[in-house]
Design an enzyme around this catalytic site. Structure first.
Site, PDB file in Angstrom:
ATOM      1  N   LYS A  80       0.680  -1.243   0.077  1.00 59.60           N
ATOM      2  CA  LYS A  80       0.000   0.064  -0.102  1.00 59.60           C
ATOM      3  C   LYS A  80       0.955   1.177   0.128  1.00 59.60           C
ATOM      4  O   LYS A  80       1.824   1.342   0.691  1.00 59.60           O
ATOM      5  CB  LYS A  80      -0.953   0.054   1.160  1.00 59.60           C
ATOM      6  CG  LYS A  80      -2.000   1.027   1.355  1.00 59.60           C
ATOM      7  CD  LYS A  80      -2.740   1.151   2.723  1.00 59.60           C
ATOM      8  CE  LYS A  80      -3.688   2.256   2.810  1.00 59.60           C
ATOM      9  NZ  LYS A  80      -4.520   2.200   3.889  1.00 59.60           N
ATOM     10  N   SER A 155      -9.425   2.192   3.150  1.00 62.32           N
ATOM     11  CA  SER A 155      -8.768   3.008   2.379  1.00 62.32           C
ATOM     12  C   SER A 155      -7.667   1.946   1.866  1.00 62.32           C
ATOM     13  O   SER A 155      -7.195   2.328   0.464  1.00 62.32           O
ATOM     14  CB  SER A 155      -8.040   3.979   3.044  1.00 62.32           C
ATOM     15  OG  SER A 155      -6.870   3.267   3.938  1.00 62.32           O
ATOM     16  N   SER A 179      -9.668  -0.227   7.343  1.00 65.05           N
ATOM     17  CA  SER A 179      -9.176  -0.141   6.264  1.00 65.05           C
ATOM     18  C   SER A 179      -8.604  -1.083   5.873  1.00 65.05           C
ATOM     19  O   SER A 179      -8.085  -1.253   4.589  1.00 65.05           O
ATOM     20  CB  SER A 179      -8.380   1.302   6.002  1.00 65.05           C
ATOM     21  OG  SER A 179      -9.048   2.500   6.066  1.00 65.05           O
TER      22      SER A 179
END
Length: 497
Positions: A80, A155, A179
Site C-alpha cells: 500500500k 482505504s 481499512s
C-alpha cells in the site's frame, strides 16, 4: 501451468517454489503481465518490472545454492502506498507527495524484504488513508473486480483488489478504522488488523497515530498468517511498538484445539454475537450471509453466545473526533517547505502555506484537517476531544466485559455489500458504514475479515472476527477452520480466473 500461477496463494506458491516446480522469475513475469492487463482496475500506482525480476532471480539463485530459505522467499507481493519505500515513489495517493522518494524503507517493508519477498510495486489507496471507498485517491479510483462499477472499499482498496483480481498473492494494507477489514470484505478476500503495537508504524505515513496499524491482505487466513509472522515484532524506532513475542502464526493456525476432532476443529471455542451488530441497520442480504457462515462455524464445534457492546453507536462520533484531531497534527508537516507540493505562485510565506496545502490536499483530507483543528481548538478541547477519549476507554471496557463470556466476537464487517462508484455524496452517511469496524480499532483489538458468502448482485460479504489483545493466532485458527470447510475464499470474480 503458467495460466494458473496467479491462482496460487502464498502457502501454495511457497510449496511450489520449495519443490522447484516453478521459479520466482516465472511467477513474477506472469504476474507483471497480469498487472499490466488489468490496469483498468486502478489497483497499482506504479510497478518496476526490472527491479522485480532482479529480486526474483536473486531468490532463484539462493534456492539453487541450497540456502535455508523462509516460506516467503521468492513470493511476489505489493505494498500500500502508505508505506515509504526506497525503490518506489511514496505518495499516499496524494498530489501533496507526488514524486516523493523516501531515503529509507518502512519497517514492515524492510522485514518483508528481509524475508526474501519480491516487490511488484505500490498500491492505490484513499488519499493519506482517509476514506472507506478508495474514491478519494488523487490519482484515480479503484474498481471492484466483482463489478467494475462498484467501490472495493477503502482505504486499502488497491491492496484488496490486487488480491481479489489475482494480480498478486498478497499485499500489505493499513487499518485505522477498518481499512484492511472493510475492503477485504467488499472485495472477497481475507485481511487481518493485528493488535495495536504488533507491527511497527515506523515509515508508515501517519494518519491517526493512536489508531494506524499495518496488516496483511491475502486469499486465505493461512496466507495472512505467513505474512503477519514476518511483519510483526518490536521496533525501537516506533514508540508505539509493543515488546511482545511473535508467535509462529502459521504453525498455531494448524495446531488442534484441546478436545477437537477433524470434523469439529473449533470444539470449545465460544463466539460472542453482539446484538448491536445484528440490528435494523444491516442489510438483509448481509445478515443472511453472515448468519449462514455462523451456522457453519457452529457445525465446526464452536458455541455461539449472545453478548452486548452497548456503546457501538458511539464509536462513530468518538472516532471522527479522535482520528481527525490526530490527522490535523500529523499533516501539519506537509507545508511545501521541507517536502510536499509547493504552489508555483504566492505572495508571502503565509500565502505559500495556504495555496500549497489547498492545491496539494483533496476534499476529504481538508475536511478531516478542519474537523480536527476545530475539536482541538481552545474552548472545544474539553467538550469534544477529552470526552471522546473517555468514551474510547468505555468502548474498550465493553469489549472486556464481553470477553468474560466468549473467546471471539463475530458479526458483519460492513452493513451492506459494495455500493456503486459515485453513489454516496454525503460524507456523514459514508462514515456510518464503519460502524462495525470502528469499535475494535478504538479499543486496539485485533480483527479479521474472512469471505463468508455473497449478497445482492453476487457481491462478496465478509465475516468479522474480533479477538482479545494479542490473540491473532486464535483469530487465524478460527478463520482457517472455516475456510477449510467452505470455498468462499477460493472464488474468483468473473473474467479474472
Amino acid at each position: 501451468m503458467s495460466t494458473e500461477l496467479h491462482q496460487l496463494g502464498v502457502a501454495d506458491l511457497s510449496a511450489r517454489l520449495a519443490a522447484k516446480t516453478v521459479s520466482s522469475t516465472e511467477v513474477t513475469s506472469h504476474l507483471l503481465a497480469r498487472v499490466a492487463a488489468h490496469e483498468h482496475l486502478g489497483a497499482f500506482l506504479c510497478t518496476d518490472a526490472e527491479l522485480a525480476l532482479q529480486q526474483a532471480r536473486a531468490a532463484d539463485e539462493r534456492r539453487a545454492r541450497g540456502e535455508a530459505l523462509g516460506a516467503l522467499d521468492g513470493v511476489p507481493l505489493a505494498h500500500k502506498d502508505i508505506f515509504v519505500t526506497t525503490d518506489f515513489p511514496s505518495t499516499a495517493a496524494s498530489k501533496m507527495l507526488a514524486g516523493y522518494r523516501s531515503p529509507f524503507d518502512a519497517t514492515v517493508v524492510a522485514k518483508l524484504k528481509a524475508a526474501g519477498t519480491v516487490t511488484l510495486g505500490k498500491l492505490n489507496c484513499d488519499e493519506f488513508a482517509m476514506g472507506g471507498s478508495n474514491e478519494n485517491s488523487a490519482i484515480r479510483p479503484v474498481r471492484n473486480p466483482w463489478d467494475a462499477e462498484r467501490i472495493p472499499g477503502g482505504s486499502s482498496g488497491g491492496s484488496a483488489v490486487a488480491v481479489a483480481a489475482r494480480l498478486v498473492p498478497a499485499t500489505t494494507g493499513t487499518d485505522t478504522g477498518g481499512s484492511v477489514r472493510q475492503p477485504a470484505s467488499l472485495s472477497g478476500v481475507t485481511g487481518i488488523k493485528p493488535t495495536y503495537g504488533r507491527c511497527s508504524r515506523y515509515g508508515m505515513i501517519a494518519f491517526a497515530s493512536s489508531l494506524d496499524q499495518a496488516g496483511p491482505i491475502a486469499k486465505s487466513a493461512e496466507d495472512c498468517a505467513l505474512l503477519l509472522g514476518a511483519m510483526s515484532g518490536f521496533d525501537e524506532r516506533d514508540a508505539t511498538s509493543a515488546q511482545q513475542p511473535v508467535p509462529d502464526f502459521a504453525a498455531l493456525l494448524r495446531a488442534p484445539r484441546d478436545g477437537a476432532s477433524a470434523g469439529r476443529p473449533l470444539h470449545g471455542l465460544r463466539i460472542g454475537l453482539p446484538r448491536e451488530f445484528f440490528g435494523a441497520g444491516v442489510a438483509g442480504d448481509v445478515t443472511q450471509a453472515v448468519r449462514a457462515a455462523l451456522a457453519e462455524v457452529e457445525k465446526l464445534g464452536a458455541t455461539l453466545v449472545d453478548v452486548s457492546l452497548p456503546r457501538t453507536e458511539l464509536s462513530i462520533p468518538v472516532y471522527y473526533i479522535i482520528a481527525p484531531a490526530e490527522a490535523s497534527s500529523n499533516l501539519g508537516r506537509f507545508d511545501g517547505v521541507r517536502y510536499g507540493h509547493r504552489a508555483a505562485q504566492y505572495c508571502d510565506l503565509l500565502d505559500m502555506y495556504r495555496k500549497s496545502r489547498s492545491e496539494g490536499f483533496g476534499a476529504e483530507v481538508k475536511r478531516r484537517i478542519m474537523i480536527g483543528t476545530y475539536v482541538l481548538s481552545h474552548g472545544y478541547y474539553d467538550a469534544y476531544y477529552l470526552q471522546a477519549q473517555k468514551l474510547r476507554r468505555m468502548i474498550a471496557d465493553d469489549f472486556q466485559a464481553a470477553f468474560a463470556h466468549c473467546d471471539l466476537i463475530a458479526g458483519p464487517v460492513a452493513p451492506t455489500v459494495a455500493r456503486r462508484l459515485g453513489s454516496q455524496t454525503d460524507p456523514v452517511a459514508e462514515y456510518l458504514a464503519d460502524i462495525f469496524t470502528l469499535p475494535a480499532s478504538l479499543a486496539g483489538l485485533p480483527g479479521l475479515s474472512a469471505p463468508a458468502g455473497f449478497g445482492e448482485g453476487g457481491l462478496p460479504v465478509g465475516l468479522q472476527l474480533i479477538g482479545n489483545y494479542w490473540q491473532e493466532a486464535q483469530l487465524l485458527h478460527a478463520a482457517h477452520a472455516f475456510q477449510q470447510a467452505t470455498d468462499f475464499h477460493l472464488r474468483t470474480p468473473e473474467g479474472h480466473a
